[in-house]
Design a protein around this motif. Structure first.
Motif, PDB file in Angstrom:
ATOM      1  N   GLY A 109       0.838  -1.189   0.000  1.00 25.02           N
ATOM      2  CA  GLY A 109       0.000   0.000   0.000  1.00 25.02           C
ATOM      3  C   GLY A 109       0.874   1.241   0.000  1.00 25.02           C
ATOM      4  N   GLN A 114      -4.233  -7.361  -1.031  1.00 26.33           N
ATOM      5  CA  GLN A 114      -2.784  -7.391  -0.821  1.00 26.33           C
ATOM      6  C   GLN A 114      -2.184  -8.785  -0.991  1.00 26.33           C
ATOM      7  OE1 GLN A 114      -3.187  -5.114   3.021  1.00 26.33           O
ATOM      8  NE2 GLN A 114      -1.336  -4.130   2.245  1.00 26.33           N
ATOM      9  N   LEU A 120      -4.320   1.320  -1.553  1.00 21.64           N
ATOM     10  CA  LEU A 120      -3.584   0.135  -1.992  1.00 21.64           C
ATOM     11  C   LEU A 120      -2.969   0.276  -3.377  1.00 21.64           C
ATOM     12  CD1 LEU A 120      -6.151  -2.582  -0.870  1.00 21.64           C
ATOM     13  CD2 LEU A 120      -4.152  -1.733   0.387  1.00 21.64           C
TER      14      LEU A 120
END
Length: 257
Positions: A58, A95, A192
């Motif tokens: 991020g 992620q 992100l």
């Protein structure tokens, strides 16, 4: 360079076919070493760097701000995998990167005044291109740097795709695409990366995602140790992006009408 190599090839071919003494004396076996010498680059090409892990961190500038504020009871930093566990924080599904040959995006045309370079990496037999960009001053006076890995698919569970006004969206790191912002809903609006969608209807282009990443060298440390090291290093990465929350609120109010 390719132009110099092309010129060398044209010169060699011109000599070979227009100079009879040379062409009679030069056999294919004798010409091959000369051809290879003329076409060889002036400097050795750098091989893709061996990589232990690529972490979807991020926004590093925002991570620094959140980690500094965490001791005061602020919301948790949203970090990938082992880093999140080490910090006691949360992680977003987006992620967890799907690193496969079919999910990686081929090299893209880039915006000339904001592009810095492509960092070539090799991980688990895959060649990865990590793009280095800088924000344009016309959109942000901070001109912050970012490292991006381009993917066809990410897990968008608990992720909000925030649209921006067309004028900003079309000022794109990847010409022909309009950008929007990927924000995690779990971790207080963690930034992100971006989604890039074709700017023109009917264009023969496919949308992709540009995830903000950090790569860990294979010969330095294990991914777990790198994740722990990341927690200490992000505090010193650039200027904190304190304006991101304000910008997100302003853009959301403009696009909700």
């Amino acid at each position: 360079s390719s132009q110099a190599q092309g010129g060398a090839c044209r010169q060699l071919c011109w000599i070979h076919f227009t100079s009879p003494p040379f062409s009679r004396a030069m056999t294919l076996a004798g010409a091959l070493p000369l051809l290879l010498a003329l076409l060889a680059p002036t400097a050795p090409l750098a091989a893709a760097r061996g990589t232990a892990a690529v972490l979807a961190t991020g926004n590093p500038h925002e991570v620094a701000r959140r980690l500094e504020a965490k001791s005061g009871g602020d919301d948790e930093a949203c970090l990938p995998g082992a880093a999140a566990s080490a910090a006691g924080g949360c992680s977003c599904p987006a992620q967890e990167l799907e690193l496969t040959s079919t999910n990686l995006v081929q090299r893209q045309r880039v915006q000339g005044d904001t592009f810095r370079r492509v960092e070539e990496r090799r991980l688990a037999g895959l060649d990865l291109d990590i793009y280095h960009f800088q924000q344009p001053a016309r959109l942000s006076h901070l001109e912050l740097p970012f490292k991006l890995l381009l993917l066809r698919r990410v897990d968008l569970n608990d992720t909000h795709v925030m649209e921006v006004p067309a004028r900003q969206a079309l000022d794109s790191w990847f010409p022909g695409y309009a950008w929007s912002i990927l924000i995690c809903k779990r971790c207080g609006g963690r930034h992100l990366g971006w989604k890039f969608a074709p700017a023109a209807a009917g264009a023969d282009l496919q949308a992709f995602y540009a995830m903000i990443v950090e790569a860990v060298d294979a010969d330095e440390e294990t991914p777990l140790a790198a994740s722990a090291k990341l927690l200490a290093s992000v505090r010193a990465v650039g200027q904190p992006l304190a304006a991101l929350g304000l910008a997100a609120s302003a853009i959301a109010s403009m696009t909700s009408d």
